[in-house]
Scaffold this active site. Structure first.
Site, PDB file in Angstrom:
ATOM      1  N   CYS A 165     -70.669  36.768 137.094  1.00 24.23           N
ATOM      2  CA  CYS A 165     -70.421  37.835 136.119  1.00 24.23           C
ATOM      3  C   CYS A 165     -71.608  38.063 135.191  1.00 24.23           C
ATOM      4  O   CYS A 165     -71.961  39.206 134.880  1.00 24.23           O
ATOM      5  CB  CYS A 165     -69.160  37.539 135.315  1.00 24.23           C
TER       6      CYS A 165
ATOM      7  N   HIS B  80     -68.880  39.619 128.191  1.00 23.41           N
ATOM      8  CA  HIS B  80     -70.056  38.768 128.016  1.00 23.41           C
ATOM      9  C   HIS B  80     -71.171  39.555 127.340  1.00 23.41           C
ATOM     10  O   HIS B  80     -71.366  40.748 127.615  1.00 23.41           O
ATOM     11  CB  HIS B  80     -70.582  38.286 129.373  1.00 23.41           C
TER      12      HIS B  80
ATOM     13  N   SER C  86     -62.595  34.294 129.040  1.00 18.89           N
ATOM     14  CA  SER C  86     -61.934  34.791 130.248  1.00 18.89           C
ATOM     15  C   SER C  86     -62.752  34.507 131.494  1.00 18.89           C
ATOM     16  O   SER C  86     -62.226  34.529 132.607  1.00 18.89           O
ATOM     17  CB  SER C  86     -61.655  36.295 130.134  1.00 18.89           C
TER      18      SER C  86
END
Length: 342
Positions: A130, A242, A160
Site C-alpha cells: 500500500c 497513509h 488499517s
C-alpha cells in the site's frame, strides 16, 4: 456478456472495499461472488444495494470464474493462487506472496499498465504494498520529466494497514486511555494510542524492516531498477490513509512550479498545494477517496536538482482494493481477457 468475479477475503477490510469499488465503478460483472475461509461461510457482505452470502474457499469451484481478486494473506495466496490460476482464472493478488516473482507482473496501472500482459506466465498479477502504490503514482510523472536518482521517504501509516485487528487495537487503547484503564498491546509491538511506532513488519539483518525493504524492491520493479531509495516506515494512530514525506533527487533540473504543473495533469493525482494553514491534504481528506493527494511541493536546496513533497492516499482503496480493480479493468481494456461464458 459480463465477467464472473470472485473476491477472496471478502469479509476483511480490503475485501469489503473491493466489493464497494466493483459496484461504484460499474465493473462489467454479471456475477460477483464473495469467498472467505470456512469459518466465514454464510457471512453477509454488501455489494452495491445487494447483500451477498460468503462462500467457503476450500469448497468453491473457480472453473467458471474469470477474475479472482484475492486479499486473504500471503500464506493463503501461496497455496491457493496457483490452484485458482490453473482453472484459467486470472488471480489479482493483494498479498506480498508473488510481488517479487520474476514471472508475476507487479502493477500500478497509472505507472506500468502494459505489464499486465505478462499475466499469462502464471495467471497471477500482484498488487504492490500500500505504501509503495501511492508513492510510485506520484513519482512516475516526475521520473518521466527529470529522471529520478534517489528517493528518501518517511511513511506515516494508518492502523488499517494491519487489518481489522489494527483498527480495533487503536480504538480499544484510546478508550482505555480516556477511562484511565490499563491495557497491553496485542496487534502492535507497543502502544499505538497517542504514540508512534517506528516498526512495520519484522526487522531484517541490515536493521531495516521488511516494510521498508518492500518499498525499495517494489519501486525498483515497478518504476526503474536504477532508482536508489531509502525508507523509514512508521505506524501512526490514524485509522485510515497513509501519509508520506518524500524527498527526491533528480538527474536534471526541475522546479517546484514545473513539478506542480506535471503532477496536476498526471493520472490518479490531485494536487492540493496552497501555502497557507490547511492548504494541504491530510489523511482525513483522503479517506474514502480514490486519488493520491500531493501537497507541500517545494525545492530542496540541500542537493542539486532536489524536490520535497507530501503524499497522502487511502490505503484500503488505492493502496489495495482500487488498484486491484484497476488492474482487472486494464486486462479488459487491453482485450487480454474474454469472459468464459461468452
Amino acid at each position: 456478456m459480463g465477467y464472473k468475479v470472485a473476491v477472496v477475503g471478502a469479509t476483511g477490510n480490503v475485501g469489503r472495499v473491493m466489493l464497494d469499488i466493483l459496484s461504484e465503478r460499474a465493473f462489467p460483472a454479471d456475477e460477483v461472488v464473495p469467498v472467505a475461509s470456512r469459518r466465514s461461510q454464510g457471512v453477509e457482505v454488501s455489494y452495491g444495494d445487494r447483500t451477498l452470502k460468503t462462500r467457503a474457499l476450500d469448497t468453491f469451484d473457480f472453473s467458471d470464474v474469470d477474475i479472482c481478486l484475492m486479499s486473504a494473506g500471503g500464506d493463503v495466496s501461496k497455496e491457493w493462487a496457483p490452484r485458482i490460476a490453473a482453472q484459467n482464472c486470472v488471480v489479482i493478488d493483494n498479498s506480498s506472496a508473488w510481488r517479487m516473482d520474476q514471472d508475476v507482473p507487479l502493477v500500478v496501472p497509472e505507472v506500468n499498465a502494459a505489464a499486465v500482459e505478462g499475466y499469462a506466465k502464471k495467471g497471477i498479477i500482484a498488487n504492490p504494498n500500500c505504501s509503495t502504490a501511492q508513492l510510485v503514482v506520484a513519482l512516475k510523472p516526475l521520473h518521466d520529466a527529470a529522471t529520478i536518482k534517489r528517493v528518501v521517504v518517511a511513511t506515516y501509516q494508518s492502523v488499517s494497514g494491519a487489518g481489522k485487528e489494527g483498527e480495533e487495537e487503536l480504538d480499544r487503547q484510546t478508550r482505555a486511555v480516556y477511562s484511565l484503564q490499563e491495557f497491553a498491546p496485542k496487534k502492535f509491538p507497543t502502544r499505538i494510542a497517542f504514540n508512534l511506532i517506528p516498526q512495520i513488519d519484522v526487522f531484517m539483518e541490515d536493521g531495516s524492516t521488511k516494510e521498508e525493504w518492500k518499498m525499495v524492491a517494489e519501486t525498483k520493479k515497478i518504476l526503474d531498477p536504477k532508482i536508489k531509495l531509502t525508507a523509514t516506515c512508521v505506524r501512526v494512530p490514524v485509522f485510515v490513509s497513509h501519509s508520506e514525506a518524500v524527498n527526491v533527487e533528480f538527474e536534471r533540473p526541475i522546479s517546484a512550479d514545473e513539478a506542480r504543473a506535471i503532477l496536476r495533469s498526471a493520472p490518479g493525482i490531485l494536487v492540493i498545494d496552497k501555502r497557507e494553514p490547511g492548504g494541504y491534504a491530510t489523511p482525513h481528506e483522503a479517506t474514502g477517496e480514490d486519488a493520491t493527494y500531493v501537497s507541500r511541493i517545494r525545492e530542496d536546496i540541500t542537493v542539486e536538482n532536489g524536490l520535497s513533497f507530501w503524499c497522502v492516499s487511502d490505503n484500503l482503496r488505492k493502496g489495495a482494493a482500487l488498484n486491484a480493480v484497476q488492474i482487472a479493468e486494464a486486462l479488459i481494456n487491453r482485450k487480454l481477457l474474454q469472459p468464459k461464458a461468452g
